[in-house]
Design a protein around this motif. Structure first.
Motif, mmCIF file in Angstrom:
data_model
loop_
_atom_site.group_PDB
_atom_site.id
_atom_site.type_symbol
_atom_site.label_atom_id
_atom_site.label_comp_id
_atom_site.label_asym_id
_atom_site.label_seq_id
_atom_site.Cartn_x
_atom_site.Cartn_y
_atom_site.Cartn_z
ATOM 1 N N ARG A 137 -16.983 -26.109 47.327
ATOM 2 C CA ARG A 137 -17.756 -25.078 48.350
ATOM 3 C C ARG A 137 -17.141 -23.798 48.202
ATOM 4 O O ARG A 137 -15.776 -23.909 48.102
ATOM 5 C CB ARG A 137 -17.435 -25.628 49.884
ATOM 6 N N ARG A 138 -17.843 -22.751 48.033
ATOM 7 C CA ARG A 138 -17.321 -21.553 48.025
ATOM 8 C C ARG A 138 -18.278 -20.606 48.982
ATOM 9 O O ARG A 138 -19.511 -20.438 48.813
ATOM 10 C CB ARG A 138 -17.344 -20.695 46.529
ATOM 11 N N ARG A 139 -17.514 -19.731 49.684
ATOM 12 C CA ARG A 139 -18.137 -18.681 50.678
ATOM 13 C C ARG A 139 -18.805 -17.675 49.813
ATOM 14 O O ARG A 139 -18.451 -16.924 49.003
ATOM 15 C CB ARG A 139 -17.315 -18.003 51.964
ATOM 16 N N LYS A 140 -20.070 -17.401 50.387
ATOM 17 C CA LYS A 140 -20.757 -16.224 49.935
ATOM 18 C C LYS A 140 -20.362 -15.026 50.795
ATOM 19 O O LYS A 140 -20.053 -15.258 51.949
ATOM 20 C CB LYS A 140 -22.339 -16.475 50.132
ATOM 21 N N ASP A 141 -20.912 -13.812 50.305
ATOM 22 C CA ASP A 141 -20.685 -12.579 51.109
ATOM 23 C C ASP A 141 -21.451 -12.495 52.765
ATOM 24 O O ASP A 141 -20.945 -12.048 53.623
ATOM 25 C CB ASP A 141 -21.435 -11.321 50.326
ATOM 26 N N SER A 142 -22.545 -13.064 52.719
ATOM 27 C CA SER A 142 -23.148 -13.446 53.930
ATOM 28 C C SER A 142 -22.394 -14.227 55.032
ATOM 29 O O SER A 142 -22.409 -14.029 56.066
ATOM 30 C CB SER A 142 -24.506 -14.373 53.719
ATOM 31 N N SER A 143 -21.570 -15.200 54.499
ATOM 32 C CA SER A 143 -20.828 -15.862 55.501
ATOM 33 C C SER A 143 -19.749 -15.041 55.941
ATOM 34 O O SER A 143 -19.332 -14.961 57.221
ATOM 35 C CB SER A 143 -20.054 -17.111 54.592
ATOM 36 N N CYS A 144 -18.990 -13.925 55.173
ATOM 37 C CA CYS A 144 -18.135 -13.115 55.658
ATOM 38 C C CYS A 144 -18.736 -12.145 56.621
ATOM 39 O O CYS A 144 -17.954 -11.662 57.463
ATOM 40 C CB CYS A 144 -17.473 -12.535 54.263
ATOM 41 N N TYR A 145 -20.034 -11.719 56.255
ATOM 42 C CA TYR A 145 -20.320 -10.779 57.009
ATOM 43 C C TYR A 145 -20.647 -11.365 58.508
ATOM 44 O O TYR A 145 -20.295 -10.664 59.319
ATOM 45 C CB TYR A 145 -21.785 -10.369 56.523
ATOM 46 N N LEU A 146 -21.341 -12.634 58.519
ATOM 47 C CA LEU A 146 -21.260 -13.181 59.699
ATOM 48 C C LEU A 146 -20.239 -13.530 60.511
ATOM 49 O O LEU A 146 -20.128 -13.374 61.922
ATOM 50 C CB LEU A 146 -22.212 -14.493 59.697
ATOM 51 N N GLU A 147 -19.198 -13.694 59.814
ATOM 52 C CA GLU A 147 -17.861 -13.899 60.394
ATOM 53 C C GLU A 147 -17.395 -12.663 61.162
ATOM 54 O O GLU A 147 -16.833 -12.899 62.441
ATOM 55 C CB GLU A 147 -16.640 -14.502 59.271
ATOM 56 N N GLN A 148 -17.518 -11.690 60.601
ATOM 57 C CA GLN A 148 -17.075 -10.500 61.195
ATOM 58 C C GLN A 148 -18.129 -10.089 62.427
ATOM 59 O O GLN A 148 -17.453 -9.571 63.351
ATOM 60 C CB GLN A 148 -17.065 -9.162 60.064
ATOM 61 N N VAL A 149 -19.225 -10.543 62.339
ATOM 62 C CA VAL A 149 -20.080 -10.174 63.505
ATOM 63 C C VAL A 149 -19.851 -10.981 64.614
ATOM 64 O O VAL A 149 -19.693 -10.670 65.817
ATOM 65 C CB VAL A 149 -21.742 -10.451 63.106
ATOM 66 N N TRP A 150 -19.736 -12.432 64.366
ATOM 67 C CA TRP A 150 -19.416 -13.096 65.524
ATOM 68 C C TRP A 150 -17.693 -13.168 66.022
ATOM 69 O O TRP A 150 -17.467 -13.404 67.243
ATOM 70 C CB TRP A 150 -19.737 -14.668 65.263
ATOM 71 N N ARG A 151 -16.838 -12.671 65.150
ATOM 72 C CA ARG A 151 -15.435 -12.511 65.750
ATOM 73 C C ARG A 151 -15.415 -11.351 66.343
ATOM 74 O O ARG A 151 -14.879 -11.318 67.513
ATOM 75 C CB ARG A 151 -14.447 -12.440 64.222
ATOM 76 N N GLU A 152 -16.234 -10.276 66.353
ATOM 77 C CA GLU A 152 -16.059 -9.044 67.233
ATOM 78 C C GLU A 152 -17.219 -9.215 68.406
ATOM 79 O O GLU A 152 -17.283 -8.381 69.228
ATOM 80 C CB GLU A 152 -16.568 -7.898 66.300
ATOM 81 N N ASN A 153 -18.205 -10.047 67.920
ATOM 82 C CA ASN A 153 -19.186 -10.249 68.888
ATOM 83 C C ASN A 153 -19.940 -8.963 68.992
ATOM 84 O O ASN A 153 -20.707 -8.521 70.141
ATOM 85 C CB ASN A 153 -18.934 -10.852 70.417
ATOM 86 N N MET A 154 -20.346 -8.105 67.948
ATOM 87 C CA MET A 154 -21.047 -7.073 67.786
ATOM 88 C C MET A 154 -21.429 -6.862 66.517
ATOM 89 O O MET A 154 -21.282 -7.597 65.546
ATOM 90 C CB MET A 154 -19.927 -5.913 68.318
#
Length: 726
Positions: free
Chosen positions: A601-618
């Motif tokens: 399994r390897r994370r894609k850039d979209s996974s890292c983008y979504l992570e920043q969105v939901w960690r900040e909730n913005m």
């Protein structure tokens, strides 16, 4: 007798009252009769006058009367046709619908504003489905599902594998609608065995909510309506749920994501969702089996699961499953104008039955909620004509409304606009069924992917919408049906609000991109843009339009089995190397399909983008967000949080695709390091792919770890967390 004034024949009859004058002000056409009332006989002069008068009157009465009668008949015919078709411009509607807002015709956005904060408590998650990821199709007591048969998997001697149309000898033959022949869910992403790896991946993403489905054939291998469930299946799901909760991840569980036990579909004796009586009316042949299954799930898992979804996309598993690409697509259930509506009727009643069981027996004590997930691509009127607006509205009502109106509407029935077009071809609910259906959901689950134009046609089409879609000007994904436009989701959310005003969870939303390697897959810029555009429009729907959206789930956690399209189509936010090879239980050609064992399994850039969105909730600007970390991030010293005092060192070589791990681990009988009795850890060789590190010699098998920006360390699939020493 006194003299009577007779109107000369040449002057005709008294005039009828005009539209501007009441009958009281008009000459009385029966006055002549009143003058003769009570006369016993007529004089010879009177009879002579009558003989001169009446023939002329009759000559006028006959043609005028016939003309009036024909006019009335023609008017009645036109009225009946108009009523049946809902008007020449707006078929099915009593009143033509208005153009859907919030964007007026021609004002669709070309750019988006990636700013703003989501409401506190907004739910962020990702999803998968059992048949698409679990694999282990012959393990743990699992029975055959209709998708095993559809793909051509070897189901001989499996529970439920002796149906009327099941495979009788190997190699089995896939259904004609299976596009990627040879692909099956036999192994898929091997998540039945690698679920701890998946949980470590979720933890590294900062994920707090995970949507997945339970495989009915793993709980009741033959779909039995009585008796105890398969203990191994119950045990596996309980273990999985326990480990999700231990990782701080809340499960959102779907009870039916299309993998019907094959034993319940063996025509002509057993017809599953497609069952009907001798008169062709839907009949709940499958209902006792379904009720036993869902009751067992509520009882077995309800202490851990607080959000239930009864059905995922019943439109897909009825309309498309009746000969249009999804399982089972078999005779005699291939009539697109009849069979989907039988199956849908039975499925809606099954949904209501499940909700009744949950609310009556479990909801109060378990404290959960239950709903249903329907799917809809947005249909934008191709022009602002009344015809196109009505056609686009029909397209949504005849799909989303078909399954939503009985639950969220006012009457527990199908949309009246749909009944106006379908007439008696649409099944009827009993009063008791309507009562059970109405309000049978605590939330509105919505799967949405694509947007297209919709234009009116004179032909009804396979869905009776009298319309046709097109996608000129939209960007297309790898999937041939998927075209992106974030504003389409905002419009759809507004449509749901206007029609039903429910609590909404966007339960699926995603973008497919093909890839041959992990490196190629990781750079998924178009998926990043898709998620940015769609999530910002969700926020606009909440903040500007007042839509009550409570959560958003991206599809999917992993690349996985994409139904009849197999494995080339990739929706995952994490790349999966399926370790392709030979699967002797798959149909031919079967030499390049997923195999059991280790899968990267390897994370894609979209996974890292979504992570920043939901960690900040913005919202975050997609072009200003760094991609996932590079392999060099692993270089350095770590402390093992799960084994206090123990140290680890990761050396990354050049090029940064490999390295080694060394350090200390607890001595015999100890769970922590004391620098006295410690044992040497490693050295063990590792390979690195993006933010994934694989240690093949750390334990008995290969172990995967994922870099976590939240914990500044490595989340390992054995539950260990190594935090970097800064």
């Amino acid at each position: 007798m006194s003299e009577r004034r007779m109107q000369p024949a040449a002057q005709g009859y008294p005039a009828m009252p005009s539209r501007d004058k009441g009958f009281a002000d008009a000459p009385n056409p029966s006055l002549e009769i009143s003058e003769h009332e009570g006369s016993d006989s007529e004089s010879s002069d009177g009879q002579a006058e009558k003989s001169r008068c009446c023939p002329s009157k009759q000559k006028l009465i006959f043609p005028v009367g016939v003309a009036l009668l024909l006019g009335v008949v023609l008017a009645l015919i036109v009225w009946l046709i108009t009523q049946q078709q809902g008007g020449s411009k707006c078929r099915g509607f009593e009143k033509c619908p208005e153009y859907p807002l919030p964007y007026a015709f021609g004002t669709w956005p070309k750019t988006y504003n990636y700013t703003g904060r989501f409401p506190d408590g907004f739910v962020w998650g990702v999803g998968t489905a059992s048949y698409q990821v679990e694999g282990a199709y012959r393990e743990g007591g699992r029975g055959v599902s209709i998708w095993d048969t559809f793909t051509g998997a070897n189901t001989i001697d499996m529970p439920g594998g002796n149906c009327s149309y099941c495979c009788k000898s190997t190699p089995c033959t896939p259904n004609e609608h299976m596009v990627d022949k040879g692909a099956t869910g036999n192994v898929a992403t091997n998540s039945y065995h690698m679920f701890r790896t998946d949980i470590a991946l979720m933890k590294s993403m900062g994920l707090k909510h995970y949507r997945f489905s339970i495989a009915w054939p793993r709980i009741f291998p033959t779909g039995s309506a009585t008796g105890e469930p398969n203990a191994e299946g119950v045990r596996w799901y309980n273990t999985f749920l326990d480990e999700l909760l231990a990782a701080g991840i809340q499960p959102y569980v779907t009870l039916y994501h299309w993998d019907l036990p094959q034993a319940l579909l063996s025509p002509p004796e057993l017809s599953g969702w497609w069952a009907r009586d001798k008169d062709g009316k839907p009949v709940g042949q499958i209902l006792p089996n379904w009720k036993h299954y869902v009751d067992t799930c509520f009882r077995s898992f309800g202490d851990k699961v607080k959000v239930w979804v009864t059905f995922n996309e019943p439109w897909t598993s009825t309309k498309l499953a009746s000969g249009s690409g999804k399982a089972p697509s078999i005779a005699p259930f291939m009539n697109a104008s009849l069979d989907p509506y039988i199956a849908a009727h039975n499925m809606l009643n099954a949904h209501a039955a499940a909700v009744e069981i949950y609310r009556g027996k479990y909801q109060k004590s378990q404290g959960g909620i239950i709903g249903i997930t329907n799917n809809q691509d947005w249909r934008e009127p191709k022009t602002d004509s009344l015809e196109d607006i009505a056609a686009a509205e029909r397209a949504i009502l005849f799909q989303l409304g078909w399954f939503s109106e009985p639950i969220f509407g006012a009457y527990g029935d199908y949309p009246p606009e749909m009944r106006a077009v379908f007439g008696d071809n649409l099944p009827k609910f009993t009063d008791a069924e309507k009562k059970l259906l109405k309000g049978s959901a605590d939330f509105f689950g919505l799967n949405h992917y694509s947007t297209g134009w919709y234009a009116a046609t004179e032909e009804p089409g396979w869905d009776m919408t009298y319309g046709v879609s097109s996608e000129d000007g939209f960007i297309r994904a790898q999937s041939t049906w998927l075209y992106g436009a974030g504003w389409g989701l905002r419009k759809l959310l507004n449509w749901v609000k206007r029609r039903y005003n429910p609590v909404i969870y966007v339960t699926e939303n995603g973008w497919s991109i093909g890839a041959k390697t992990a490196e190629q897959a990781a750079n998924d810029t178009s998926r990043v843009m898709y998620y940015a555009n769609y999530t910002t429009e969700v926020l606009s729907a909440i903040r500007q339009d007042g839509v009550d959206v409570r959560g958003y789930f991206a599809w999917s956690l992993l690349d996985n089995f994409e139904w009849e399209m197999g494995y080339p189509i990739r929706f995952g936010t994490a790349y999966v190397d399926y370790n392709p090879g030979l699967d002797s239980d798959a149909p031919l050609p079967n030499t390049h399909v997923p195999t059991a064992g280790f899968q990267l399994r390897r994370r894609k850039d979209s996974s890292c983008y979504l992570e920043q969105v939901w960690r900040e909730n913005m919202m975050m600007p997609p072009n200003g967000v760094a991609s996932c970390v590079q392999p060099g991030i692993f270089q350095g010293r770590y402390r093992d949080v799960t084994q206090p005092g123990c140290q680890r060192l990761v050396d990354v070589y050049v090029p940064p695709t490999s390295g080694k791990i060394s350090g200390t681990r607890p001595g015999p009988g100890r769970t922590s390091c004391d620098n006295v009795t410690d044992i040497t850890y490693g050295p063990a060789s590792v390979t690195i792919s993006g933010s994934t590190v694989v240690c093949r010699g750390c334990r008995s098998g290969s172990s995967q770890g994922f870099w976590s920006a939240g914990s500044l360390g490595i989340e390992w699939d054995d539950g260990a967390l190594w935090q970097k020493v800064i």
